[in-house]
Scaffold this active site. Structure first.
Site: not given
Ligand SMILES: Cc1ncc(C[n+]2csc(CCOP(=O)(O)OP(=O)(O)O)c2C)c(N)n1
Length: 629
Positions: A280, A364, A392
């Site tokens: 990242k 959630e 959710r």
């Molecule tokens: C239901 C939900 N909860 C929380 C989030 C907030 N959120 C956005 S991106 C993310 C992390 C994503 O991590 P990953 O899928 O590993 O992708 P990366 O950014 O590391 O490439 C979170 C927790 C969300 N988008 N949707």
């Protein structure tokens, strides 16, 4: 600078580039991301991590006929750049510009819209099955981050994939980060695969074979060797137990390797999962040094990564500090977040009460049911979940918390319009979806001092409660040293008046005050009320005013339908009042991304709009009174 990228108007243009040019293109894309996002803000780290992956996907597959889905889709900026949106890329997240997520209405290449995590695998399976039923040939590829595998829906999809299709590609983009560090057993499991020495040695030689020979045969040979090794190393690879053939882990920044692998996977007639390892923030040192900060941020210096220091504290910070204080005094107070320690402020709570802090991953529903379980054993869980993400967990709120009358407190950050992120992130529905739940106490503070008081109030309630507060900076009022509970269901009269009662929910009391001033200038007597409680609504106070005023006005940062104004209308109607109510809130439609102030003006969430609607009502009573006298 950026000549190759500027010449890409569709994925066809990408396919014409030679291997050297493709490597140069990756450099140009990184430069473009760093430069543009330094002005617009956005999800820099995740996008820097998927540059090679996205180039490889678009080199091998043909969108829009092939369908590529990104989980959450915050990492789809590179996809946007490669699918005819270079010219508009500087408008990303800007009013009227490109959205920060995939939108089906924005491009035919955006096969599926998202903003919430965990949906890619289910939607991809739906598309694959639709293709199979229609006799189609297109490929469906779901890209999901490692954190998407902390989400239950991903497993619900995995449980079905092999039963329903023979052709689906899942890419697990593993960078070990969610927004914070990824958590839980799954993260540790991925880590074990990645760090297994014997497997990796074998893997390195496999990579060399693929790079040297290339093509299907090489990948096939490697696969067979790996298959044997895998069964030696682990009794099972989780994904294989689900019926997906597992490949990887491979270096997600090695373009030739990725391209060869996708060419091979394209020919597979069984569902597959490719595990790739990415960094990242790759290519920008500040983002590598500050993975959490650069997940998503506002403008920054493109050389140093420096951002403007935040001046005023946020509601999230006040929430977390107050919770830490409450936890100092009450050992039953616990804090729960679903992968948002930073966004909710709980980062500040964690060091003060590490044993009573729980990050459960992007989960959630689990967070809420977990809270319910703790509450049955006498604990006082505070679930800090953004308004949009609590959607959710609607059923757990009803079925697990409210039905059992458990004292779980829902602290809904980002309630109201979220602005730049757009419709997937606006918190505009929570009043509607929580108001109808029996026993739910629903509050909204006018400022940060009242937020703390409401948290203390929640501890006095023997049942579920929820507090909605907005994104961003607090009002900056003087805060009492210790929060003090408020009597449940009691509104606060900020100014008395007899012609009109204006109720501004939460920070919208500011608009109520402004409207009152304008009306006073016109000779009307206006009461300003801070409702504090959406439920139970203060009927005693309403009963007093409904006998005196010619109109009520409500302001809320929420959809009008089912919101606070609706609650007031229902209460008045039940009390036999026919006093008209001017409701100011969001209309019955999804609101695009943009600047909060501009969108409020566009959709009539303004003092001017309320004034236009209420003055005729007040004038008509004045006329009637004059005639009568
Ligand atoms: C239901 C939900 N909860 C929380 C989030 C907030 N959120 C956005 S991106 C993310 C992390 C994503 O991590 P990953 O899928 O590993 O992708 P990366 O950014 O590391 O490439 C979170 C927790 C969300 N988008 N949707």
């Amino acid at each position: 600078m950026g000549a190759l990228l500027e010449a890409i108007h569709s994925p066809e243009d990408l396919k014409r580039l030679n291997p050297t040019q493709i490597e140069e293109l990756a450099v140009e894309i990184r430069e473009r991301l760093i430069r543009t996002l330094s002005r617009t803000g956005g999800h820099l780290g995740p996008n820097l991590g998927v540059v090679e992956l996205t180039i490889a996907l678009h080199s091998v597959f043909d969108t829009p006929s092939d369908r590529i889905l990104f989980d959450v889709s915050h990492q789809a900026y590179v996809h946007k750049l490669l699918t005819g949106r270079v010219d508009r890329f500087d408008t990303i997240r800007q009013p009227g510009g490109l959205n920060g997520f995939m939108l089906r209405t924005e491009s035919e290449h955006d096969s599926y819209g998202a903003g919430h995590a965990g949906t890619a695998l289910s939607a991809a399976l739906g598309m694959a099955v639709a293709r199979d039923l229609a006799g189609g040939k297109e490929h469906v590829i779901a890209v999901a981050g490692d954190a998407a595998f902390t989400n239950g829906i991903s497993y619900e999809a995995l449980n079905n994939i092999a039963d329903h299709t023979r052709k689906l590609i899942v890419v697990l983009n593993d960078n070990e980060w969610s927004i914070d560090r990824n958590v839980g057993a799954i993260a540790r499991y991925f880590h074990r695969i990645v760090t297994n020495e014997r497997y990796n040695r074998l893997h390195d030689s496999a990579k060399r074979i693929v790079e040297k020979i290339g093509g299907r045969t090489a990948v096939e040979v490697v696969r067979r060797a790996e298959e044997a090794a895998k069964s030696m190393l682990w009794p099972s690879i989780m994904f294989e137990e689900f019926g997906l053939t597992y490949y990887g882990p491979i270096d997600g920044h090695n373009l030739p390797l990725l391209i060869e692998t996708f060419k091979f996977l394209k020919t597979e007639n069984r569902p597959v999962l490719l595990h790739i390892l990415t960094q990242k923030g790759r290519g920008f040192q500040p983002a590598l040094d500050g993975q959490k900060k650069f997940h998503g941020l506002g403008p920054y210096d493109p050389e140093t990564g420096m951002t403007q220091p935040a001046g005023v504290p946020t509601y999230s910070e006040v929430f977390a500090n107050t919770l830490a204080k409450l936890a100092d005094k009450n050992e039953k107070v616990v804090a729960i977040t679903a992968a948002m320690p930073n966004g909710t402020g709980l980062d500040l709570f964690r060091p003060r009460h590490p044993k009573r802090y729980f990050d459960v991953g992007i989960a959630e529903e689990h967070a809420v049911i977990f809270a319910a379980g703790m509450a049955t054993r006498g604990f006082r869980p505070f679930c800090a979940i953004y308004s949009t993400f609590l959607q959710r967990a609607f059923d757990p709120v009803v079925h697990d918390v409210a039905l059992q009358k458990l004292p779980v407190v829902f602290c809904m950050d980002r309630a109201g319009l979220s602005g730049d992120d757009g419709p997937t992130h606006h918190g505009l529905f929570d009043i509607s979806y929580l108001r109808g739940i029996p026993d739910m106490v629903l509050m909204s503070p006018k400022d940060e001092d009242e937020l703390s008081d409401m948290m203390a109030t929640a501890l006095t309630i023997d049942g579920p409660s929820a507090i909605r507060y907005p994104r961003g900076a607090v009002v900056s009022v003087e805060c009492k040293p210790e929060p003090k509970p408020i009597p449940v269901g009691k509104a606060e009269v900020l100014a008395d008046g007899s012609d009109v009662a204006i109720l501004g929910l939460g920070p919208m009391t500011a608009l109520a005050r402004e409207l009152a001033e304008r009306l006073e200038q016109d000779g009307f007597s206006a009461a300003v009320i801070n409702p504090r409680f959406i439920k139970p609504i203060d009927r005693e106070l309403l009963a007093q005013y409904m006998r005196r005023v010619a109109a009520f006005v409500t302001f809320e940062d929420h959809v009008k339908m089912g919101g606070f104004g609706s609650a007031l209308l229902e209460a008045l109607q039940e009390m036999g009042s026919a006093v008209p109510v001017v409701r100011i809130g969001w209309p019955d439609q999804f609101i695009e991304h943009g600047k909060v102030e501009a969108l409020r003006a566009k959709y009539g969430l303004s003092v001017a709009e309320a004034y236009t609607q209420v003055v005729p009502l007040l004038q008509s009573r004045k006329r009637r009174t004059l005639v009568a006298s």
